[in-house]
Design a protein around this motif. Structure first.
Motif, PDB file in Angstrom:
ATOM      1  N   LEU A 183       0.840  -1.191   0.000  1.00  0.00           N
ATOM      2  CA  LEU A 183       0.000   0.000   0.000  1.00  0.00           C
ATOM      3  C   LEU A 183       0.878   1.245   0.000  1.00  0.00           C
ATOM      4  CD1 LEU A 183      -2.867   1.136   0.101  1.00  0.00           C
ATOM      5  CD2 LEU A 183      -2.733   1.057   2.606  1.00  0.00           C
ATOM      6  N   GLY A 212      -2.232   3.812  -3.777  1.00  0.00           N
ATOM      7  CA  GLY A 212      -3.067   2.660  -3.448  1.00  0.00           C
ATOM      8  C   GLY A 212      -2.246   1.382  -3.437  1.00  0.00           C
ATOM      9  N   TRP A 213      -2.919   0.247  -3.557  1.00  0.00           N
ATOM     10  CA  TRP A 213      -2.230  -1.043  -3.535  1.00  0.00           C
ATOM     11  C   TRP A 213      -1.527  -1.269  -4.864  1.00  0.00           C
ATOM     12  CZ3 TRP A 213      -1.584  -3.778   0.797  1.00  0.00           C
ATOM     13  CH2 TRP A 213      -2.456  -3.564   1.853  1.00  0.00           C
TER      14      TRP A 213
END
Length: 251
Positions: A239, A243-244
């Motif tokens: 993360l 974002g991921w």
């Protein structure tokens, strides 16, 4: 009794304290309470946002000058074990993990105490009493399970449980998109079994069988050697600011 509204959680910031992973650094955490009927849903959302759970608290690092802590989740459906990991699975093929409701026992605490005394004698959990341990297991408003690992017995294929000595334990949250390993410990005298690695591999297999995409491992701390094991289970996602993001290489 203090009431914590579940529809609009409040977030709090801790004071700085010495970092347990990186010498010379100071950590701060942002946290909120996980209570009430919406706690499982909130736990899902916060875990997906990089939080971790400890009892009825969800927290994540909020350090002023350091970003070394990175949330890690394994892509369980794509995972391929390395040759060494396959050896670990074979070495522990005589073990079976039985999943139970989150209830503590004196046997668990005895193993937990042995593990802390051998591996984390100076850690923040080193002075935990049996009551502290019970709270760690029981104080949850989400779907939490205890997985106990024992040797297979003649009735295992019927009962799904092992027999004899308790060798390892995992405290695990079951979420909508995966399994989150809250805390795990094992017999410190059985290094040759690599039980820590085995429990992660077992959780990957469980997530696959349940059709869940992720196994959440908590934080990998860039620069902390004792946390490097977490990036061996690939492919995984980290993360970050965007974002991921997928991660497959070595550090």
């Amino acid at each position: 009794m203090t009431q914590h509204p579940t529809h609009s959680p409040q977030f709090f910031l801790t004071a700085p304290s010495p970092c347990p992973y990186l010498e010379g650094q100071f950590e701060r955490k942002v946290f909120t309470h996980l209570v009430g009927d919406k706690a499982p849903e909130m736990n899902d959302l916060l875990t997906q946002g990089g939080f971790r759970r400890s009892q009825n608290i969800a927290y994540r690092p909020a350090c002023e000058t350091c970003r070394a802590c990175v949330s890690v989740r394994i892509l369980a459906q794509e995972f391929k074990a390395t040759r060494n990991m396959r050896r670990v699975i074979e070495r522990n093929s005589d073990l079976v993990g039985a999943m139970h409701d989150a209830e503590p026992s004196t046997e668990q605490y005895s193993l937990f105490r042995s593990y802390l005394d051998a591996r984390h004698r100076r850690g923040g959990m080193s002075d935990m009493t049996v009551l502290d341990y019970a709270m760690m297991v029981e104080d949850t408003h989400v779907t939490t399970k205890v997985i106990e690992y024992r040797r297979r017995g003649p009735d295992t294929f019927i009962t799904g449980q092992g027999q004899g000595e308790l060798m390892a334990v995992a405290l695990t949250d079951q979420m909508s998109d995966g399994l989150s390993m809250v805390y795990s410990y094992y017999n410190p005298e059985m290094d040759e079994r690599s039980l820590g690695t085995f429990m992660i591999l077992d959780h990957i297999a469980r997530a696959r069988a349940m059709g869940l995409p992720h196994v959440y491992l908590g934080y990998w701390v860039n620069g902390s050697r004792k946390m490097n094991y977490k990036v061996r289970f690939t492919p995984q996602e980290h993360l970050g600011m965007k974002g991921w993001e997928r991660f497959e290489g070595d550090i």
